[in-house]
Design an enzyme around this catalytic site. Structure first.
Site, PDB file in Angstrom:
ATOM      1  N   TYR A 140       0.819  -1.213   0.000  1.00 56.75           N
ATOM      2  CA  TYR A 140       0.000   0.000   0.000  1.00 56.75           C
ATOM      3  C   TYR A 140       0.855   1.265   0.000  1.00 56.75           C
ATOM      4  O   TYR A 140       0.390   2.320  -0.425  1.00 56.75           O
ATOM      5  CB  TYR A 140      -0.890   0.035   1.243  1.00 56.75           C
ATOM      6  CG  TYR A 140      -2.197  -0.700   1.123  1.00 56.75           C
ATOM      7  CD1 TYR A 140      -2.223  -2.057   0.838  1.00 56.75           C
ATOM      8  CD2 TYR A 140      -3.410  -0.040   1.314  1.00 56.75           C
ATOM      9  CE1 TYR A 140      -3.425  -2.732   0.744  1.00 56.75           C
ATOM     10  CE2 TYR A 140      -4.612  -0.714   1.221  1.00 56.75           C
ATOM     11  CZ  TYR A 140      -4.615  -2.056   0.938  1.00 56.75           C
ATOM     12  OH  TYR A 140      -5.812  -2.715   0.854  1.00 56.75           O
ATOM     13  N   LYS A 190       3.609 -15.446   2.056  1.00 56.09           N
ATOM     14  CA  LYS A 190       3.814 -16.151   0.789  1.00 56.09           C
ATOM     15  C   LYS A 190       5.320 -16.415   0.676  1.00 56.09           C
ATOM     16  O   LYS A 190       5.996 -15.969  -0.256  1.00 56.09           O
ATOM     17  CB  LYS A 190       3.263 -15.300  -0.364  1.00 56.09           C
ATOM     18  CG  LYS A 190       3.233 -15.999  -1.712  1.00 56.09           C
ATOM     19  CD  LYS A 190       2.210 -17.124  -1.805  1.00 56.09           C
ATOM     20  CE  LYS A 190       2.310 -17.837  -3.147  1.00 56.09           C
ATOM     21  NZ  LYS A 190       1.499 -19.076  -3.206  1.00 56.09           N
ATOM     22  N   ASP A 222      -2.382 -18.625   0.219  1.00 62.76           N
ATOM     23  CA  ASP A 222      -3.388 -19.327  -0.592  1.00 62.76           C
ATOM     24  C   ASP A 222      -4.073 -20.403   0.238  1.00 62.76           C
ATOM     25  O   ASP A 222      -5.285 -20.571   0.200  1.00 62.76           O
ATOM     26  CB  ASP A 222      -2.795 -19.886  -1.901  1.00 62.76           C
ATOM     27  CG  ASP A 222      -1.432 -20.523  -1.749  1.00 62.76           C
ATOM     28  OD1 ASP A 222      -0.886 -20.543  -0.624  1.00 62.76           O
ATOM     29  OD2 ASP A 222      -0.903 -21.029  -2.757  1.00 62.76           O
ATOM     30  N   ASP A 246      -6.189  -7.250   3.990  1.00 67.00           N
ATOM     31  CA  ASP A 246      -7.334  -6.602   3.359  1.00 67.00           C
ATOM     32  C   ASP A 246      -8.225  -7.659   2.705  1.00 67.00           C
ATOM     33  O   ASP A 246      -9.437  -7.689   2.895  1.00 67.00           O
ATOM     34  CB  ASP A 246      -6.840  -5.597   2.310  1.00 67.00           C
ATOM     35  CG  ASP A 246      -7.994  -4.907   1.612  1.00 67.00           C
ATOM     36  OD1 ASP A 246      -8.921  -4.465   2.312  1.00 67.00           O
ATOM     37  OD2 ASP A 246      -7.981  -4.825   0.359  1.00 67.00           O
ATOM     38  N   ASP A 250     -12.155  -9.462   4.171  1.00 68.54           N
ATOM     39  CA  ASP A 250     -13.445  -9.495   3.468  1.00 68.54           C
ATOM     40  C   ASP A 250     -13.934 -10.933   3.335  1.00 68.54           C
ATOM     41  O   ASP A 250     -15.127 -11.217   3.482  1.00 68.54           O
ATOM     42  CB  ASP A 250     -13.335  -8.865   2.068  1.00 68.54           C
ATOM     43  CG  ASP A 250     -13.546  -7.357   2.083  1.00 68.54           C
ATOM     44  OD1 ASP A 250     -13.149  -6.722   3.084  1.00 68.54           O
ATOM     45  OD2 ASP A 250     -14.089  -6.812   1.106  1.00 68.54           O
TER      46      ASP A 250
HETATM   47  C1  IPM Z   1     -10.288  -1.481   4.162  1.00 68.15           C
HETATM   48  C2  IPM Z   1     -10.559  -0.805   2.854  1.00 68.15           C
HETATM   49  C3  IPM Z   1      -9.397   0.124   2.529  1.00 68.15           C
HETATM   50  C4  IPM Z   1      -8.147  -0.722   2.462  1.00 68.15           C
HETATM   51  C5  IPM Z   1      -9.578   0.964   1.245  1.00 68.15           C
HETATM   52  C6  IPM Z   1     -10.859   1.758   1.268  1.00 68.15           C
HETATM   53  C7  IPM Z   1      -8.403   1.849   0.995  1.00 68.15           C
HETATM   54  O1  IPM Z   1     -10.771  -1.748   1.840  1.00 68.15           O
HETATM   55  O2  IPM Z   1     -10.153  -0.776   5.173  1.00 68.15           O
HETATM   56  O3  IPM Z   1     -10.217  -2.708   4.194  1.00 68.15           O
HETATM   57  O4  IPM Z   1      -7.858  -1.321   1.420  1.00 68.15           O
HETATM   58  O5  IPM Z   1      -7.429  -0.787   3.471  1.00 68.15           O
HETATM   59 MN    MN Z   2     -10.816  -3.802   2.544  1.00 65.63          MN
END
Ligand code: IPM
Ligand code: MN
Length: 355
Positions: A140, A190, A222, A246, A250
């Site tokens: 990032y 990884k 993975d 990240d 999710d």
């Molecule tokens: C998160 C979000 C952020 C990230 C984005 C909005 C920059 O997806 O907080 O997980 O990737 O960190």
């Molecule tokens: Mn995110």
């Protein structure tokens, strides 16, 4: 106690869910003898619209002047055409760096098995994990980065870089957290391909020497993606780098039932940043149907980590469980036509917190 916080409602559903979180904080303050001073500032796309910058100066000053920040979400399709450096998301990265909140804690508990869950009940039994994501380094932030050239000869590059100190400090957060939980750290990398991951594995192994009571396992990313959905209850603390964290968070949100349920705390510096894991969800913004629980639970994390108000934090967490038990959930968690609005869920949780 007087709790001064800066709120950054941001974009899309951000303002709607932050409003519910502030409502619940006010209920908590009223019932526990505290006072909340929550001041909103423009940020992200709303910052671009209102002040010509994703992270306006007055917002920056405000963020630095309170011990805690509650953020909704950033991102708006209207600004998708902007170059990476001017996108509203970059404001969030600047903020994380500014306050050096290098440790992002994302708890995932399968406390509500939604009717629409893609998982079998047995898979979700005992799921209670904490993702510890490195937040101010890695891909990032690595330099150099950029896009060059024209037409067919365009090229783009990013840099993945970690130094031992950055790895060590996030590893310590994970081991300390594991000590208060089930004493297991799964470090995800990884290492079969990436040098940064090789260093990551070495440093995490070194840090583990200081924590003889904690069991450490290394896992390739993975395989971790697979384990998270096949045997999620085996994972206690999942420690990983910025980008992997990240993505995996999710994925893990589906164990909880919805991305809208996941809270997060970004800590490590003097100022804490609290935000739901979900994004701005422009498709449902303004409809009053967004799940406010990720934001409300983030507010609870704020009480726990920035103000050391564990009982107050627990009162909110318990009230969220009561909302589940009463079937007070938004449309992302039910398909039976009895979905509640964001405000109804917020009102219910606030009323339970008030007692
Ligand atoms: C998160 C979000 C952020 C990230 C984005 C909005 C920059 O997806 O907080 O997980 O990737 O960190
Ligand atoms: Mn995110």
């Amino acid at each position: 106690m007087k709790l001064k916080i800066t709120t950054l409602p941001g974009d899309g559903i951000g303002p709607e869910v932050v409003a519910e979180a502030v409502k619940v904080l006010e209920a908590m303050a009223a019932s526990h003898g505290h006072e909340i001073e929550a001041r909103p500032f423009p940020f992200g796309s709303s910052g671009l619209d209102e002040a010509g910058s994703g992270f306006p100066d007055e917002t920056r000053q405000a963020c630095l002047s309170t011990p805690a920040i509650l953020l909704g979400a950033v991102g708006d399709p209207r600004h998708d055409h902007l170059p990476p450096g001017e996108r509203p998301e970059r404001a969030l990265l600047h903020l994380r760096r500014l306050i050096e909140s290098f440790a992002n804690l994302r708890p995932v508990v399968a406390s509500y098995v939604s009717k629409s869950s893609p998982f079998r009940k047995e898979t979700l039994e005992g799921v209670d994990l904490l993702i510890v994501r490195e937040l101010t380094g890695g891909l990032y932030f690595g330099e150099p980065r950029g896009i060059e050239g024209e037409g067919k000869s365009r090229r783009a590059f990013n840099t993945l870089r970690y130094d031992a100190k950055e790895i060590e400090r996030i590893a310590r957060v994970a081991f300390d957290a594991a000590g208060k939980r089930r004493s297991r750290v799964t470090s995800v990398d990884k290492a079969n391909v990436l040098e940064t991951s090789k260093l990551w594995r070495e440093v995490v192994t070194e840090v583990a020497q200081d924590y003889p009571a904690i069991e450490l396992e290394h896992m390739l990313v993975d395989r971790a993606a697979m384990e998270l959905v096949s045997h999620p209850s085996r994972i206690d603390v999942l420690l990983t780098s910025n980008l992997f964290g990240d993505i995996l968070s999710d994925e893990a949100s589906m164990l909880a039932g919805s991305l809208g349920l996941l809270p997060s705390a970004s800590i490590g510096g003097d100022i804490g940043l609290y935000e739901p894991v979900h994004g701005s969800a422009p498709d449902i913004a303004g409809k009053g149907i967004a799940n406010p629980i990720g934001a409300i639970a983030s507010a609870a994390m704020m009480l726990r980590y920035s103000f050391e108000l564990e009982n107050e934090a627990r009162a909110i967490d318990d009230a969220i469980l009561e909302a589940f038990a009463a079937g007070y959930v938004t449309a992302d968690l039910t398909d039976s036509g009895d979905a509640k609005s964001s405000a109804e869920v917020g009102d219910f949780i606030a009323s339970r917190v008030r007692g």
